[in-house]
Design a protein around this motif. Sequence first.
Motif, mmCIF file in Angstrom:
data_model
loop_
_atom_site.group_PDB
_atom_site.id
_atom_site.type_symbol
_atom_site.label_atom_id
_atom_site.label_comp_id
_atom_site.label_asym_id
_atom_site.label_seq_id
_atom_site.Cartn_x
_atom_site.Cartn_y
_atom_site.Cartn_z
ATOM 1 N N SER A 167 53.123 61.280 70.368
ATOM 2 C CA SER A 167 53.595 61.028 69.055
ATOM 3 C C SER A 167 53.964 62.113 68.056
ATOM 4 O O SER A 167 55.195 62.656 67.493
ATOM 5 C CB SER A 167 52.803 60.088 68.026
ATOM 6 O OG SER A 167 53.454 59.989 66.676
ATOM 7 N N ARG A 168 52.771 63.483 68.186
ATOM 8 C CA ARG A 168 52.944 64.598 67.736
ATOM 9 C C ARG A 168 53.987 65.364 68.207
ATOM 10 O O ARG A 168 54.786 66.210 67.519
ATOM 11 C CB ARG A 168 51.729 65.314 67.757
ATOM 12 C CG ARG A 168 51.595 66.812 67.173
ATOM 13 C CD ARG A 168 50.321 67.305 67.775
ATOM 14 N NE ARG A 168 50.208 67.977 68.801
ATOM 15 C CZ ARG A 168 50.829 69.044 69.274
ATOM 16 N NH1 ARG A 168 51.346 69.951 68.455
ATOM 17 N NH2 ARG A 168 50.771 69.390 70.448
ATOM 18 N N LEU A 169 54.147 65.464 69.532
ATOM 19 C CA LEU A 169 55.208 66.270 70.355
ATOM 20 C C LEU A 169 56.645 65.610 70.030
ATOM 21 O O LEU A 169 57.581 66.410 69.828
ATOM 22 C CB LEU A 169 55.031 66.185 71.892
ATOM 23 C CG LEU A 169 53.813 66.963 72.455
ATOM 24 C CD1 LEU A 169 53.445 66.720 73.766
ATOM 25 C CD2 LEU A 169 53.881 68.419 72.192
ATOM 26 N N GLU A 170 56.577 64.163 69.584
ATOM 27 C CA GLU A 170 57.944 63.840 69.478
ATOM 28 C C GLU A 170 58.520 64.376 68.121
ATOM 29 O O GLU A 170 59.846 64.622 67.793
ATOM 30 C CB GLU A 170 58.017 62.352 69.618
ATOM 31 C CG GLU A 170 58.190 61.744 71.053
ATOM 32 C CD GLU A 170 57.889 60.232 70.795
ATOM 33 O OE1 GLU A 170 57.416 59.669 69.883
ATOM 34 O OE2 GLU A 170 58.303 59.530 71.738
ATOM 35 N N LYS A 171 57.441 64.407 67.168
ATOM 36 C CA LYS A 171 57.906 64.969 65.665
ATOM 37 C C LYS A 171 58.201 66.480 65.835
ATOM 38 O O LYS A 171 59.246 66.914 65.245
ATOM 39 C CB LYS A 171 56.609 64.702 64.870
ATOM 40 C CG LYS A 171 56.681 63.234 64.358
ATOM 41 C CD LYS A 171 55.254 62.967 63.589
ATOM 42 C CE LYS A 171 55.184 61.713 63.252
ATOM 43 N NZ LYS A 171 53.905 61.564 62.466
ATOM 44 N N LEU A 172 57.547 67.109 66.663
ATOM 45 C CA LEU A 172 57.761 68.444 66.890
ATOM 46 C C LEU A 172 59.013 68.748 67.480
ATOM 47 O O LEU A 172 59.663 69.711 67.224
ATOM 48 C CB LEU A 172 56.773 69.175 67.695
ATOM 49 C CG LEU A 172 56.180 70.748 67.577
ATOM 50 C CD1 LEU A 172 56.045 71.118 66.174
ATOM 51 C CD2 LEU A 172 55.261 71.176 68.450
ATOM 52 N N LYS A 173 59.416 68.057 68.198
ATOM 53 C CA LYS A 173 60.774 68.040 69.205
ATOM 54 C C LYS A 173 61.875 67.821 68.199
ATOM 55 O O LYS A 173 62.878 68.827 68.144
ATOM 56 C CB LYS A 173 60.795 67.067 70.249
ATOM 57 C CG LYS A 173 62.182 66.913 70.965
ATOM 58 C CD LYS A 173 62.063 65.798 71.992
ATOM 59 C CE LYS A 173 63.600 65.429 72.644
ATOM 60 N NZ LYS A 173 64.543 64.973 71.567
ATOM 61 N N VAL A 174 61.735 67.040 67.360
ATOM 62 C CA VAL A 174 62.900 66.881 66.169
ATOM 63 C C VAL A 174 62.862 67.934 65.394
ATOM 64 O O VAL A 174 64.191 68.373 65.044
ATOM 65 C CB VAL A 174 62.514 65.494 65.345
ATOM 66 C CG1 VAL A 174 63.554 65.555 64.235
ATOM 67 C CG2 VAL A 174 62.711 64.318 66.236
ATOM 68 N N SER A 175 61.578 68.597 64.978
ATOM 69 C CA SER A 175 61.614 69.653 64.262
ATOM 70 C C SER A 175 62.568 70.841 64.788
ATOM 71 O O SER A 175 63.196 71.664 64.218
ATOM 72 C CB SER A 175 60.250 69.940 63.797
ATOM 73 O OG SER A 175 60.286 71.069 62.670
ATOM 74 N N ALA A 176 62.001 71.034 66.194
ATOM 75 C CA ALA A 176 62.508 72.191 66.892
ATOM 76 C C ALA A 176 64.164 72.100 67.076
ATOM 77 O O ALA A 176 64.806 72.988 66.898
ATOM 78 C CB ALA A 176 61.617 72.463 68.159
ATOM 79 N N ASP A 177 64.551 71.180 67.648
ATOM 80 C CA ASP A 177 65.618 70.776 67.913
ATOM 81 C C ASP A 177 66.778 70.862 66.454
ATOM 82 O O ASP A 177 67.713 71.682 66.809
ATOM 83 C CB ASP A 177 65.965 69.465 68.498
ATOM 84 C CG ASP A 177 65.640 68.959 69.751
ATOM 85 O OD1 ASP A 177 65.231 70.227 70.511
ATOM 86 O OD2 ASP A 177 65.490 68.071 70.220
ATOM 87 N N THR A 178 66.348 70.328 65.667
ATOM 88 C CA THR A 178 67.000 70.559 64.240
ATOM 89 C C THR A 178 67.329 71.981 63.928
ATOM 90 O O THR A 178 68.341 72.251 63.459
ATOM 91 C CB THR A 178 66.215 69.561 63.193
ATOM 92 O OG1 THR A 178 66.316 68.468 63.732
ATOM 93 C CG2 THR A 178 67.166 69.645 62.016
#
Length: 275
Positions: A167-178
Motif C-alpha cells: 500500500s505504501r509503495l503504491e502511493k509512492l509509485k503514484v507520487s514518483a510517476d506523477t
Amino acid sequence: MPNTSVRAAAEGMPEINRRRLLLGLAAASTAAAAVAVAPHSRAAPIEDRELIRLAEALPAKVAEYLAAQREADKVSKYWKSQVWAPDELTVPGTAAPWEGRADSQPGQAETTVLGDYLWRAGDKFPRRIVVKSWHVHRKLKEARCEMRKALKASRLADSLDLELEISRLEKLKVSADTYEREHAKVSREAKEDHGKFWPIAGELHEALEKHVAAIMNETDLTMEGLVIKAQALAEWDQTGRAAGHSFGNVAFRHGKAWHGQIAASILRHAIGGAA
C-alpha cells in the motif's frame, strides 16, 4: 615588478619607475587639458576617429544587451519553481552538488525544469531525489511476489506486513510517476520558451564583448583615448553586475588581453610614446 604584459609593452623603452610613470601621466593629463582649452589649435593632438566612434556606439550596445538579458531572466525566473519534487521523494542535501563531498550524498540533486540546481527557500543546499519511479516499480514487484509466497505458506503476520508495504509503495509509485511525468512535460515547454530568448541575449553579449575588444584593439593617440579604454572596461564590468552575471575586466573569448593592453597604453603615454 611589472607583469609579462607590461614588460612586453615596455621592451626597448627606457627604464620606467613609479615616479616617472606618474610624471608621464601628469604630463599627458596636462596635454589633454590643453586640447580641451584650444580644440582648434594645429598643435593639439587629435584622437583616433574610429576609437571615438566605437566609444560613442558603446552605450547603445550595452542597452540592447541588458534589455535582452532582462527578458531572458524573466523566462528563467518564471520556470524556475514550476515543478518541485514531493517531500516523500527527497531528503535534504548536505553539500553543494559540485563539491567533492557531493559524491557521498544519496540520490541526485533536484533540478529546475531548465536543468539548473533548485534551491528551496531556507535550504542551504539543493535537496536530493532518492526515490525514482523505476526503483519503486521494482520494489513493488518484489513485495507482491513475497506476498504471494506468504499467502501460499499461510504466513499471516508476514502477509499483513507485506500488505501495508505494498500500500505504501503504491502511493509512492503514484507520487514518483506523477512528478517525473510532469517534470518532463513542463521541461519541454520551458526549454522551448527559453530557446526564444536566451540565444538572443547570448548573441548580444558576444557582440558587446567584440565591441569592447575593438575599442581595446584600437590605438589610442592621446590621453583621451586612454580614458576611453578605461571607461570601456569599467562599462563592461558594470554591465555584468547590472545583468547579475559579473564579468570582471577580462572577457571570455575576445578580450583576454585587456589588462595587458591597458597597461601598455599607460606606459606609452607615461614615456611620451603617444601624441
